[in-house]
Structures are given as structure tokens and as C-alpha cells.
Design a protein around this motif. Structure first.
Motif, PDB file in Angstrom:
ATOM      1  N   ARG A  15      -4.372   5.011  -7.468  1.00  0.00           N
ATOM      2  CA  ARG A  15      -5.048   4.272  -8.534  1.00  0.00           C
ATOM      3  C   ARG A  15      -5.934   5.206  -9.364  1.00  0.00           C
ATOM      4  O   ARG A  15      -5.978   5.108 -10.601  1.00  0.00           O
ATOM      5  CB  ARG A  15      -5.877   3.137  -7.936  1.00  0.00           C
ATOM      6  CG  ARG A  15      -5.048   1.936  -7.500  1.00  0.00           C
ATOM      7  CD  ARG A  15      -5.918   0.738  -7.215  1.00  0.00           C
ATOM      8  NE  ARG A  15      -6.714   0.936  -6.015  1.00  0.00           N
ATOM      9  CZ  ARG A  15      -6.328   0.584  -4.794  1.00  0.00           C
ATOM     10  NH1 ARG A  15      -5.145  -0.002  -4.630  1.00  0.00           N
ATOM     11  NH2 ARG A  15      -7.094   0.790  -3.741  1.00  0.00           N
ATOM     12  N   VAL A  16      -6.644   6.104  -8.684  1.00  0.00           N
ATOM     13  CA  VAL A  16      -7.486   7.057  -9.414  1.00  0.00           C
ATOM     14  C   VAL A  16      -6.630   7.965 -10.292  1.00  0.00           C
ATOM     15  O   VAL A  16      -6.987   8.279 -11.441  1.00  0.00           O
ATOM     16  CB  VAL A  16      -8.324   7.884  -8.409  1.00  0.00           C
ATOM     17  CG1 VAL A  16      -9.037   9.023  -9.121  1.00  0.00           C
ATOM     18  CG2 VAL A  16      -9.338   6.991  -7.707  1.00  0.00           C
ATOM     19  N   GLU A  17      -5.479   8.407  -9.751  1.00  0.00           N
ATOM     20  CA  GLU A  17      -4.595   9.255 -10.552  1.00  0.00           C
ATOM     21  C   GLU A  17      -4.076   8.520 -11.775  1.00  0.00           C
ATOM     22  O   GLU A  17      -3.959   9.099 -12.855  1.00  0.00           O
ATOM     23  CB  GLU A  17      -3.425   9.731  -9.688  1.00  0.00           C
ATOM     24  CG  GLU A  17      -3.828  10.720  -8.607  1.00  0.00           C
ATOM     25  CD  GLU A  17      -2.662  11.081  -7.717  1.00  0.00           C
ATOM     26  OE1 GLU A  17      -1.576  10.494  -7.901  1.00  0.00           O
ATOM     27  OE2 GLU A  17      -2.822  11.960  -6.845  1.00  0.00           O
ATOM     28  N   GLU A  18      -3.755   7.228 -11.620  1.00  0.00           N
ATOM     29  CA  GLU A  18      -3.271   6.456 -12.759  1.00  0.00           C
ATOM     30  C   GLU A  18      -4.369   6.298 -13.812  1.00  0.00           C
ATOM     31  O   GLU A  18      -4.119   6.428 -15.023  1.00  0.00           O
ATOM     32  CB  GLU A  18      -2.782   5.087 -12.279  1.00  0.00           C
ATOM     33  CG  GLU A  18      -2.291   4.165 -13.382  1.00  0.00           C
ATOM     34  CD  GLU A  18      -1.074   4.715 -14.097  1.00  0.00           C
ATOM     35  OE1 GLU A  18      -0.830   4.290 -15.245  1.00  0.00           O
ATOM     36  OE2 GLU A  18      -0.373   5.577 -13.521  1.00  0.00           O
ATOM     37  N   ILE A  19      -5.615   6.029 -13.345  1.00  0.00           N
ATOM     38  CA  ILE A  19      -6.732   5.923 -14.298  1.00  0.00           C
ATOM     39  C   ILE A  19      -6.952   7.249 -15.004  1.00  0.00           C
ATOM     40  O   ILE A  19      -7.178   7.314 -16.220  1.00  0.00           O
ATOM     41  CB  ILE A  19      -8.001   5.463 -13.559  1.00  0.00           C
ATOM     42  CG1 ILE A  19      -7.813   4.023 -13.024  1.00  0.00           C
ATOM     43  CG2 ILE A  19      -9.207   5.546 -14.469  1.00  0.00           C
ATOM     44  CD1 ILE A  19      -8.955   3.542 -12.162  1.00  0.00           C
ATOM     45  N   SER A  20      -6.870   8.343 -14.228  1.00  0.00           N
ATOM     46  CA  SER A  20      -7.048   9.669 -14.833  1.00  0.00           C
ATOM     47  C   SER A  20      -5.958   9.959 -15.851  1.00  0.00           C
ATOM     48  O   SER A  20      -6.214  10.524 -16.916  1.00  0.00           O
ATOM     49  CB  SER A  20      -7.040  10.736 -13.735  1.00  0.00           C
ATOM     50  OG  SER A  20      -7.116  12.025 -14.289  1.00  0.00           O
ATOM     51  N   ARG A  21      -4.720   9.557 -15.529  1.00  0.00           N
ATOM     52  CA  ARG A  21      -3.624   9.778 -16.479  1.00  0.00           C
ATOM     53  C   ARG A  21      -3.855   8.999 -17.764  1.00  0.00           C
ATOM     54  O   ARG A  21      -3.639   9.515 -18.870  1.00  0.00           O
ATOM     55  CB  ARG A  21      -2.300   9.371 -15.838  1.00  0.00           C
ATOM     56  CG  ARG A  21      -1.069   9.685 -16.695  1.00  0.00           C
ATOM     57  CD  ARG A  21       0.173   9.061 -16.091  1.00  0.00           C
ATOM     58  NE  ARG A  21       0.081   7.609 -16.078  1.00  0.00           N
ATOM     59  CZ  ARG A  21       0.318   6.833 -17.118  1.00  0.00           C
ATOM     60  NH1 ARG A  21       0.661   7.378 -18.285  1.00  0.00           N
ATOM     61  NH2 ARG A  21       0.211   5.526 -17.033  1.00  0.00           N
ATOM     62  N   GLN A  22      -4.297   7.744 -17.639  1.00  0.00           N
ATOM     63  CA  GLN A  22      -4.554   6.949 -18.832  1.00  0.00           C
ATOM     64  C   GLN A  22      -5.681   7.553 -19.667  1.00  0.00           C
ATOM     65  O   GLN A  22      -5.597   7.597 -20.904  1.00  0.00           O
ATOM     66  CB  GLN A  22      -4.880   5.515 -18.427  1.00  0.00           C
ATOM     67  CG  GLN A  22      -3.716   4.772 -17.773  1.00  0.00           C
ATOM     68  CD  GLN A  22      -4.105   3.396 -17.282  1.00  0.00           C
ATOM     69  OE1 GLN A  22      -5.255   2.987 -17.426  1.00  0.00           O
ATOM     70  NE2 GLN A  22      -3.147   2.665 -16.708  1.00  0.00           N
ATOM     71  N   GLN A  23      -6.737   8.017 -18.971  1.00  0.00           N
ATOM     72  CA  GLN A  23      -7.838   8.646 -19.707  1.00  0.00           C
ATOM     73  C   GLN A  23      -7.365   9.924 -20.406  1.00  0.00           C
ATOM     74  O   GLN A  23      -7.789  10.224 -21.531  1.00  0.00           O
ATOM     75  CB  GLN A  23      -8.987   8.946 -18.759  1.00  0.00           C
ATOM     76  CG  GLN A  23      -9.689   7.699 -18.227  1.00  0.00           C
ATOM     77  CD  GLN A  23     -10.765   8.028 -17.235  1.00  0.00           C
ATOM     78  OE1 GLN A  23     -10.852   9.145 -16.737  1.00  0.00           O
ATOM     79  NE2 GLN A  23     -11.609   7.044 -16.913  1.00  0.00           N
ATOM     80  N   GLN A  24      -6.472  10.670 -19.718  1.00  0.00           N
ATOM     81  CA  GLN A  24      -5.958  11.886 -20.327  1.00  0.00           C
ATOM     82  C   GLN A  24      -5.157  11.568 -21.579  1.00  0.00           C
ATOM     83  O   GLN A  24      -5.250  12.267 -22.599  1.00  0.00           O
ATOM     84  CB  GLN A  24      -5.079  12.637 -19.306  1.00  0.00           C
ATOM     85  CG  GLN A  24      -4.679  14.036 -19.733  1.00  0.00           C
ATOM     86  CD  GLN A  24      -5.865  14.978 -19.713  1.00  0.00           C
ATOM     87  OE1 GLN A  24      -6.816  14.778 -18.983  1.00  0.00           O
ATOM     88  NE2 GLN A  24      -5.806  16.000 -20.543  1.00  0.00           N
ATOM     89  N   VAL A  46       0.861  -1.186   0.000  1.00  0.00           N
ATOM     90  CA  VAL A  46       0.000   0.000   0.000  1.00  0.00           C
ATOM     91  C   VAL A  46       0.894   1.231   0.000  1.00  0.00           C
ATOM     92  O   VAL A  46       1.941   1.264   0.640  1.00  0.00           O
ATOM     93  CB  VAL A  46      -0.948   0.019   1.220  1.00  0.00           C
ATOM     94  CG1 VAL A  46      -1.944  -1.102   1.150  1.00  0.00           C
ATOM     95  CG2 VAL A  46      -0.159  -0.050   2.524  1.00  0.00           C
ATOM     96  N   ALA A  47       0.467   2.240  -0.744  1.00  0.00           N
ATOM     97  CA  ALA A  47       1.162   3.525  -0.751  1.00  0.00           C
ATOM     98  C   ALA A  47       0.604   4.386   0.378  1.00  0.00           C
ATOM     99  O   ALA A  47      -0.615   4.519   0.525  1.00  0.00           O
ATOM    100  CB  ALA A  47       0.975   4.225  -2.101  1.00  0.00           C
ATOM    101  N   ALA A 102       1.586  10.659  11.530  1.00  0.00           N
ATOM    102  CA  ALA A 102       0.227  10.505  11.015  1.00  0.00           C
ATOM    103  C   ALA A 102       0.336   9.869   9.632  1.00  0.00           C
ATOM    104  O   ALA A 102       1.010  10.408   8.742  1.00  0.00           O
ATOM    105  CB  ALA A 102      -0.486  11.850  10.939  1.00  0.00           C
ATOM    106  N   VAL A 103      -0.306   8.708   9.451  1.00  0.00           N
ATOM    107  CA  VAL A 103      -0.135   7.900   8.245  1.00  0.00           C
ATOM    108  C   VAL A 103      -1.464   7.851   7.492  1.00  0.00           C
ATOM    109  O   VAL A 103      -2.498   7.489   8.072  1.00  0.00           O
ATOM    110  CB  VAL A 103       0.340   6.471   8.600  1.00  0.00           C
ATOM    111  CG1 VAL A 103       0.619   5.687   7.331  1.00  0.00           C
ATOM    112  CG2 VAL A 103       1.583   6.527   9.482  1.00  0.00           C
ATOM    113  N   LEU A 104      -1.436   8.226   6.216  1.00  0.00           N
ATOM    114  CA  LEU A 104      -2.622   8.212   5.360  1.00  0.00           C
ATOM    115  C   LEU A 104      -2.428   7.178   4.259  1.00  0.00           C
ATOM    116  O   LEU A 104      -1.373   7.137   3.598  1.00  0.00           O
ATOM    117  CB  LEU A 104      -2.854   9.595   4.738  1.00  0.00           C
ATOM    118  CG  LEU A 104      -3.034  10.766   5.705  1.00  0.00           C
ATOM    119  CD1 LEU A 104      -3.156  12.068   4.932  1.00  0.00           C
ATOM    120  CD2 LEU A 104      -4.256  10.560   6.574  1.00  0.00           C
ATOM    121  N   ASP A 105      -3.439   6.359   4.053  1.00  0.00           N
ATOM    122  CA  ASP A 105      -3.417   5.376   2.966  1.00  0.00           C
ATOM    123  C   ASP A 105      -3.849   6.075   1.679  1.00  0.00           C
ATOM    124  O   ASP A 105      -5.002   6.505   1.545  1.00  0.00           O
ATOM    125  CB  ASP A 105      -4.361   4.220   3.299  1.00  0.00           C
ATOM    126  CG  ASP A 105      -4.258   3.084   2.283  1.00  0.00           C
ATOM    127  OD1 ASP A 105      -3.600   3.276   1.244  1.00  0.00           O
ATOM    128  OD2 ASP A 105      -4.834   2.007   2.535  1.00  0.00           O
TER     129      ASP A 105
END
Length: 709
Positions: free
Chosen positions: A435-444, A404-405, A426-429
Motif C-alpha cells: 500500500r505504501v509503495e502504491e501511494i508512493s507511486r501515485q505521488q511520484q 493479504v499480500a 517463513a511468511v511475511l505480511d
């Protein structure tokens, strides 16, 4: 007569019986009164002692506060002296002769009475110039300065090593009058281009430092002195002698030396009579009530504090358990000391499995060494709080093996004593976000590819028109050549004509090939790498396609590029698409309402800033209306029936991905619109050095403009 002797015996017995209870009551009363008097005496004595002790403590606290103020004043005075020495060195560096230094040094000695002598020494500690204070002339007349230079040499050695001012230990200088002064030397290295040229040595009188640094109110009620560790007085200041009752000491840390400042208040022990009267009034009026009230109030406050603490702990526990953000605490050695349930859910391990571990199991096995080095570097560095709070992204591994990132923000843990005891994270998953950014990049990327294909589709008709000319010329030259060859054996003139026709066929074929190749390269290019490229090459790459648009509409193309051509770091394919989209929009804006002789498309490139290069695409069309301007960069917004509404939106996305900005402004002094965008320049420092300046101090570059049909 025999009964008479019995009467006295009975009376005596009766009197004795009556007297016995009376004596017992008196004894009890005396005991009660004695106990009460004893309690009152004890209570009053205790109140008196408490009052006197309170007065003594308050006077001692005042002495402590005064000593703190005195220490700060002395330290500030010493700091201002160092600033004056630096100003004297800078003034000296601006003059060649020694006379300006003598004059400036004399002014400094008159302003700073605690300075007794100023010396200039070379790198070998030889005195080149010296000047005495007008208030204490002849400081080293009884004993020469060379015999008292040991402390100054040590201070200058420390100053040269640390490249900063350094103080020496104090020493005694006897005077011709039989008295003497306790002084100390401060040495400041004089450097030029990183090389040690010499030293500026100032002799500071400790007594003068006290007198000049402290205010008259402080000196009026206290005796202040510098003392050694065994109590030996080195120098004193003050209008009165100290009473020796309220004494406070402070250690003043200077560069390379520490001075012990002693403050002795002139006030004596508190007097007894006024305090006794106050104690009697307080004791008689509040003896029992105050004690009971204080106990009752203390009990209530303790109960409220315990209840508030329990409620606070419960609230904190509930809050930490309900957080979706993972919390992790580590000590200074990196051992895990606390994790909340959200963190345990994030990594898939229980709290018991993580406590006390320096190498936690949620580190990926192939990254353990890298993470250990990074943790050691982060814990071992002296980071500021602002630097520590900056988040960084890393990768954790769950117990199931899934990676996990996470985004981690750290802050120092400080206990109530002000000591740094560890780090809170403080740790945020951010796995879903990535994953959303990667999908957005592919769509772009798909949208950009679609836009390129749509652009080529719109140019298909223009390509047919452009290719008709070279193909028609090829057909004409080929038919003429065939006729010449069929007319008979070729002579010299016929051979020359055939050769000329063949060359023309080759030229026209090459022209058609260039047009097709430019479209082919634009459609097929897929790499997303950034490269450094000259701006004129970007424009030359799209000019064949731009000519296809302008020749149909009859517009002129003017390219204005600064010389030498600026270089930018960009994704070449994407920037070429931006240029092509903007030029196509500019040509279409001039097709309907702009006269043919006024249709001019202008492409400008300038570098007005060391870090950025500005591109401008200017048309002479009717401009952009206020209604269209509000939604100009919105996806799928278009003012043309056949448009897709993606061109300007994609252009802005591409430019912003490069760190630049895309905007449009009306043309100054006439109709038209300018679309302007910026790209990062290659090697900003080199670009800044190479930029020439105009008369106003701003950047100025020669430019060349060429007009294309």
C-alpha cells in the motif's frame, strides 16, 4: 565315684559349643573371601575381554578407514583416466591423420600402466585403430578381441544412450603364458555437433588399477582385492597376505558398473599378555571408584541434559510465539504440520483448523487450482537449497475474506538422519508495504505531472516569442494579398504572387501548429507503458521544445546519434521529460558565464554495451561546484531562485525505474558538464551480434552529427 562319668560329657559339650561359632565364622569368612575373589576374577576377566575387544574394534576401524581411503583412491584414479580419455579425444579432433592419435595414445599408455589397450571404433562398433600397452603386449593374442567384445558392446550402447562414459562388467582374458588377467572396458562416445561419430574403448586391468591407484603405505600393511558377490577374487594387490582377521569391504560405483573392494589387514588378533597387564592395573586401581564415578557423572550429565533440553524447548516455544514472522511447516505431500501464533493471526485461522490439510482454507477460492499446481511443481522438482530459499510473493485470504499480500521464504527440513522430510516456510505480511509503495507511486506520478506543467509554464514566454514570428509573417502575407486583390482584377503575375503568399501563410501556420502540438503532446501524454523505440525519435520529439530554449539564449544544438539508431525499451513520455529537463538545465547553465559563440548544447547517443544504450547531454557552462555536487540529486535542492529543485531528482527516479543509472561528469579538456544516463536496449542478444568491433576488439559504431540553429 558316681559323678566321674559326667565330666567328659560336660567338657565335650563345652568344646562343641565353642567350636560351633568358630566354624560359622570361618564359613562366613570363606564366603566373603570367595565372593571377593570371584568379583575380582570376574572384574579382571571382564576388563581383559574389554581391552582385547577394544583393540580388535580399533583395528577393525582402522581397516574400515583404510578401505574408505582405498575406495576413494581407486575412484579418483578412474576419474583421472576418464579425463585423460577426454583429452585424447580433443587432441584427436584437432588432427586429420591417424599418426598423432597413435603417438598420444602411446604416451597415455606409458603414463597409465593400468590401461592395457586403447581402441578407436566407428559408430557400428568396428575397430578402426588399436594400440597395446608396452607393459602388457599381446593382450588378445590367445583369444581374439572380436570374441571378447560382448562387454565392450554393451558398455558402448549404454554410453551412446547416456552420452557419457560407461564401464562394462569385468571379464577374464587368458594370456599365452597360461595365466590371465581380469579386465573391464570403459567406452566413451565421440560426438561431433551432437552426432555420434564413434567410440573410444579402453581396456583397464583390475590388478593394475589397484596397484597404480593405491599408495605404498596402504599396500605395505594390507592386501586389497576386487571380489565378486560370492567372494571370488578377481584381482589383488599388496606386499603381504591378509590374516583374515580384520576385513573391510567397500562398493565402488563407476559409470554403469559397481566394483566390490575387499581390504584384508595383515595384522592378526591382539596378543593377550600386554593387554592383561594393563587390565590388571586398571582393575586393581579403579575397580570400584571408576564405576561409582562414572555412574555419578552419568547421572549428573543426564540431569543437566534434561534440564537443558527443557529450557531449550521452553525458549524455542517462547521465541516462536513472540515472532511477528509467520512460520509454517509442511511435509513432502504438502500437509501442514506446524504453524506458529503469528501465522494464525496472519490468516485468521487457529492451529487446529490448519493441521493436516493439503488444501488450506487461506488459499483464495479462485486461485486454488493454480496454487495446487504450483505446489506440486515446487515439491516435485529437484531444487537446490539456494533456489528453495529465494522468496516469492503470493496472496492469502483471511477467514474474514480479506486478502493479504505475503512474501514466503522456504527452506528444506532435514531430520537428524540427513533425510529431507518437508519444508519450513517463513511468511511475511507485506500488505502495508505494498500500500505504501502504491501511494508512493501515485505521488511520484503527481510530481512528474507537476514537473511537466512547471516546464511548460517556464516555456510560455519562449512560446510567445516563437509564435510571434510565424504569426507576424502570416499577417504580412495576408495584408499583401488583400492589397493585391483590392488593386483590381488579378493578372497572371498577381495570381502567382497571391499563390506564393498563400503557400507562405500555410507554411507559417503549419510551423506554429507544430510548436503548439509538441507542447500539447508533452503535457497531455499520460500512458506509462514501455515500448521499443528508436533513440532518434525520442530526440526528434523534444527538439521543437529544445529549440524554444536555445533560440532565446543563442545556443547551438548538435545531435550526434550512432547509425543505425539504437532502439531502447522505455516509457516514452518519461524519457522525453528527462531529455527536456537535462537540456533546459544545460541551456540555463550557459546563459550567464558562457560567451555567445561558445554556447553549444550537444546530445549524444551511443551503444557501448549489448544491453544498454547511453545518452549524453553536454553543455559548455562553468560546470558543477563541489558543494552543489553533493546534493545535486536531492529533492527540492536548487541553485536557481526560480527553480523547484525537482528536475534532477525526478530524472534519476525515472532512469532508475527503467533499470539504468544517471550520473554527471566534468567535460574532458574544457569547461562544461555532461549528464549521462543509460536505458535498456531492445533485444540485447541481437544488439550484441550487430555491434561491430574496432581494432582493439571493443564495440565501434558509425555516428552522424547534425548542428541545428
Amino acid at each position: 565315684m558316681a559323678a566321674l562319668p559326667t565330666l567328659p560329657t560336660t567338657v565335650a559339650a563345652t568344646v562343641a559349643a565353642a567350636a560351633a561359632p568358630s566354624a560359622a565364622r570361618k564359613l562366613r569368612r570363606a564366603l566373603l573371601w570367595g565372593s571377593l575373589v570371584a568379583l575380582l576374577v570376574v572384574a579382571q576377566s571382564l576388563l581383559v575381554w574389554l581391552t582385547v575387544n577394544h583393540e580388535r574394534n580399533r583395528a577393525q576401524e582402522q581397516a574400515e578407514a583404510a578401505s574408505l581411503v582405498a575406495a576413494d583412491d581407486v575412484k579418483q584414479r578412474a576419474s583421472r583416466n576418464l579425463q585423460s580419455f577426454q583429452a585424447l579425444m580433443w587432441t584427436d579432433a584437432a588432427h586429420v591423420s591417424s599418426q598423432p592419435w597413435q603417438a598420444n595414445a602411446a604416451v597415455l599408455l606409458r603414463e597409465r600402466r593400468e590401461l592395457l589397450q586403447l581402441e578407436r571404433r566407428d559408430s557400428q562398433m568396428r575397430v578402426t585403430e588399436a594400440i597395446d600397452s608396452p607393459y602388457a603386449p599381446g593382450l588378445f593374442q590367445r583369444i581374439r578381441r572380436s570374441e571378447l567384445s560382448l562387454e565392450a558392446v554393451a558398455a558402448c550402447a549404454s554410453a551412446a544412450r547416456l552420452a557419457s562414459p560407461a564401464y562394462s562388467r569385468s571379464y577374464f582374458v587368458p594370456l599365452l603364458s597360461g595365466a590371465g588377467l581380469e579386465v573391464m572396458d570403459v567406452c566413451m562416445p565421440v560426438q561431433n555437433a551432437g552426432q555420434l561419430e564413434g567410440f573410444l574403448v579402453a581396456t583397464v586391468g583390475l590388478g593394475g588399477l589397484l596397484t597404480e591407484a593405491l599408495g605404498p603405505e596402504l599396500l605395505r600393511g594390507h592386501e586389497l582385492s576386487f571380489v565378486e558377490g560370492d567372494g571370488t577374487r578377481l584381482a589383488r594387490a599388496g606386499l603381504q597376505r591378509g590374516a583374515g582377521v580384520y576385513v573391510a569391504e567397500r562398493v565402488i560405483d563407476l559409470n554403469g558398473v559397481s566394483l566390490q573392494l575387499r581390504l584384508d589387514s595383515s595384522a592378526g588378533s591382539p596378543r593377550l599378555i600386554p593387554n592383561l597387564a594393563v587390565a590388571m592395573v586398571l582393575g586393581l586401581s579403579l575397580a570400584l571408584g571408576v564405576v561409582v564415578a562414572l555412574l555419578a557423572r552419568d547421572g549428573r550429565r543426564r540431569a543437566r541434559a534434561e534440564a537443558a533440553l527443557a529450557e531449550s524447548l521452553a525458549f524455542r516455544k517462547a521465541m516462536e510465539d513472540s515472532l511477528v514472522t509467520g512460520l509454517r511447516a509442511r511435509d513432502l505431500q504438502g500437509r501442514v504440520t506446524y504453524v506458529n501464533p503469528a501465522f494464525c493471526n496472519m490468516v485468521g485461522f487457529t492451529s487446529a483448523q490448519l493441521m493436516g490439510l493439503i488444501t488450506p482454507p487461506y488459499w483464495p477460492p479462485d486461485l486454488i487450482e493454480e496454487y495446487a499446481r504450483r505446489q506440486a511443481a515446487r515439491f516435485g522438482s529437484d531444487r537446490s537449497i539456494d533456489d528453495a530459499r529465494e522468496g516469492f510473493e503470493t496472496t492469502f485470504m483471511k477467514q474474514s475474506g480479506e486478502r493479504v499480500a505475503v512474501l514466503i521464504f522456504e527452506a528444506p527440513l532435514v531430520n537428524r538422519a540427513g533425510q529431507h522430510t518437508g519444508w519450513m516456510s517463513a511468511v511475511l505480511d507485506v500488505s502495508d508495504q505494498r500500500r505504501v509503495e502504491e501511494i508512493s507511486r501515485q505521488q511520484q506520478e503527481r510530481l512528474q505531472a507537476t514537473a511537466r506543467l512547471a516546464t511548460v509554464g517556464e516555456m510560455a514566454s519562449l512560446l510567445s516569442h516563437e509564435l510571434n514570428q510565424p504569426l507576424a509573417a502570416i499577417a504580412s502575407y495576408a495584408a499583401g494579398s488583400l492589397n493585391l486583390m483590392q488593386s483590381g482584377p488579378p493578372d497572371a503575375d498577381t495570381a502567382a504572387l497571391l499563390q506564393q503568399a498563400t503557400e507562405r501563410i500555410a507554411e507559417q501556420a503549419e510551423r506554429a501548429g507544430r510548436v503548439i502540438k509538441s507542447v500539447h503532446d508533452f503535457v497531455r501524454r499520460r500512458e506509462q507503458s514501455r515500448e521499443a523505440i528508436a533513440c532518434n525519435l525520442l530526440i526528434d520529439a523534444v527538439l521543437p521544445l529544445v529549440r524554444l530554449q536555445t533560440r532565446k539564449s543563442g545556443a547551438r544544438v548538435v545531435v550526434d546519434v550512432a547509425l543505425p539508431s539504437p532502439r531502447v525499451v522505455c516509457d516514452r513520455t518519461m524519457v522525453e521529460q528527462v531529455l527536456l529537463n537535462l537540456t533546459r538545465n544545460a541551456v540555463q547553465a550557459m546563459e550567464e558565464h558562457t560567451p555567445l559563440d561558445a554556447r553549444e548544447l550537444r546530445i549524444e547517443v551511443r551503444q557501448h554495451h549489448a544491453r544498454w544504450v547511453t545518452f549524453g547531454v553536454i553543455d559548455c557552462g562553468p560546470g558543477v561546484s563541489a558543494e552543489a555536487a553533493a546534493s545535486l540529486f536531492t529533492p527540492f535542492f536548487t541553485t536557481r531562485i526560480e527553480g523547484m529543485g525537482l528536475g534532477l531528482s525526478l530524472c534519476r527516479t525515472v532512469i532508475e525505474q527503467h533499470g539504468g543509472a544517471l550520473e554527471f561528469v566534468p567535460c574532458a579538456g574544457g569547461p562544461g558538464t555532461e549528464f549521462r544516463f543509460t536505458l535498456p536496449a531492445e533485444n540485447p542478444s541481437k544488439s550484441a551480434a550487430a555491434l561491430p568491433t574496432d581494432a582493439t576488439g571493443g564495440p565501434s559504431q558509425p555516428a552522424v552529427a547534425k548542428e541545428l540553429a
